[in-house]
Design an enzyme around this catalytic site. Sequence first.
Site, short mmCIF file in Angstrom:
data_model
loop_
_atom_site.label_atom_id
_atom_site.label_comp_id
_atom_site.label_asym_id
_atom_site.label_seq_id
_atom_site.Cartn_x
_atom_site.Cartn_y
_atom_site.Cartn_z
N ASP A 193 0.87 -1.18 0.00
CA ASP A 193 0.00 0.00 0.00
C ASP A 193 0.90 1.23 0.00
O ASP A 193 1.62 1.50 0.97
CB ASP A 193 -0.92 -0.01 1.22
CG ASP A 193 -1.99 1.06 1.15
OD1 ASP A 193 -2.35 1.48 0.03
OD2 ASP A 193 -2.47 1.50 2.22
N TRP A 198 -2.47 6.01 8.04
CA TRP A 198 -2.44 5.44 9.38
C TRP A 198 -2.67 3.93 9.37
O TRP A 198 -2.95 3.33 10.40
CB TRP A 198 -3.48 6.12 10.26
CG TRP A 198 -3.18 7.56 10.55
CD1 TRP A 198 -2.31 8.06 11.48
CD2 TRP A 198 -3.73 8.71 9.89
NE1 TRP A 198 -2.29 9.42 11.44
CE2 TRP A 198 -3.16 9.87 10.48
CE3 TRP A 198 -4.66 8.88 8.86
CZ2 TRP A 198 -3.48 11.16 10.07
CZ3 TRP A 198 -4.98 10.16 8.44
CH2 TRP A 198 -4.38 11.29 9.05
N CYS A 387 -13.78 21.47 -1.00
CA CYS A 387 -13.61 20.20 -1.72
C CYS A 387 -14.95 19.53 -1.98
O CYS A 387 -15.21 19.02 -3.08
CB CYS A 387 -12.71 19.26 -0.92
SG CYS A 387 -10.95 19.65 -1.04
#
Length: 422
Positions: A193, A198, A387
């Site tokens: 990944d 986190w 956004c």
Amino acid sequence: MEAADRAARIVRTVIETLKPGFAVKLWNGERIGPATGPVVTINDQDIVWQVMRRPNLSTLIEMWISKTIDVEDGSLFDFYALPAHGKLRTKLKSLPKLAVLRDLPAVLFSRKQMTARTDLSGRNPFVSGSNRQAIQHHYDISNAFYRLFLDERMVYSCGYFTDFANGIDQAQKDKLDHICRKLRLKPGERLLDIGCGWGAMLIHAAKNYGVVGHGVSLSEAQTELARERFRAEGLEGRITIEIKSYAELSGSFDKISSIGMFEHLGLANHAAYFSTIHRLLKPGGIYLHHAITRRDKGSVKKTLRKGPEFKALIKYIFPGGELDTIGMTLGNLEAHGFLVYDVENLREHYARTCRLWAERLHARFDEAIAEVGEAKARLWLLYLTGCSITFERASAQIFQTVVTKRARGPSGLPPTRADLYR
């Protein structure tokens, strides 16, 4: 007449001409416009000088950050929801310019000390491509700050809403599972990944699909917390993470995911990035590419032009960031040895995700201020709201693209996509 009174008269003239559909309250308590509904408050008469000095989006952002302007009786979303009444450019033409010019000199020459600013922009924000310093500008703010508005797993990317009424926790769980199914993960496979944040994707894949995971990040704060979470889940032996650029990786992986990191790379680095993915992915492996894109405008020059909103975004939030188009993404993938199998647009999902983030941050705004200071908290509330509106207006898109290495013969993928929606 005092300069403050002249400044008030200028603002009053502008508001009464533009008729924006919402009320404006001046620093002297005067209210202009509707008696109900959301209110823009102007807390500093110096606003006239600031707008005249630099009439652009950055000035408005800085006035918001410094609380020169604020909102009452509503949120920023409420202003976006108001119906438009005519074009701004047309209204500006009817502005009584002589009346404004009559008051302007006295306002400008009596300008008091400008409201103090906090420089929240990144270093070299317009340089193509994000280095470690640029990544840390965005991600190493405070893990506690991100906890205020993210879901329980701390997934900082677009959620996946099987129902738009779902909450953010469910949407992010469903997104992680949606990606795992697209990757067709199997027990024992090695998953990489890139930009793992986190660690939520790695944890979900290891616990539910039995993979061996490895993550890379340039954020020290995220990596430290990710390692704590791996230990808490008892997954230390099955998940590793390191602070390293994707370009420095070696080895090979059965599956690779990149979820919301590609936007940081810069256009000049795309070829090197896709070459690296091709090198790291085993034959028969699957790569999932999850990234925001801009709209193709018919020519490279028009498409790559940075508008004021995007310039503000990379100045304050994502230094070094650049967006390609979905066409550029697919062309680059094919040019670097991949076969494209699935392309899914999640634009509406990201509009909803960002709205929920903004609402959650607004609900815990006092805590946000205590954690990062009022200026940065206000900047992030503006960013998340902006956004959401950007994706709602279709000014930006976000796609998940599934590819394999180009090879003759069967791809190894199932004959239909029914397994994705079981």
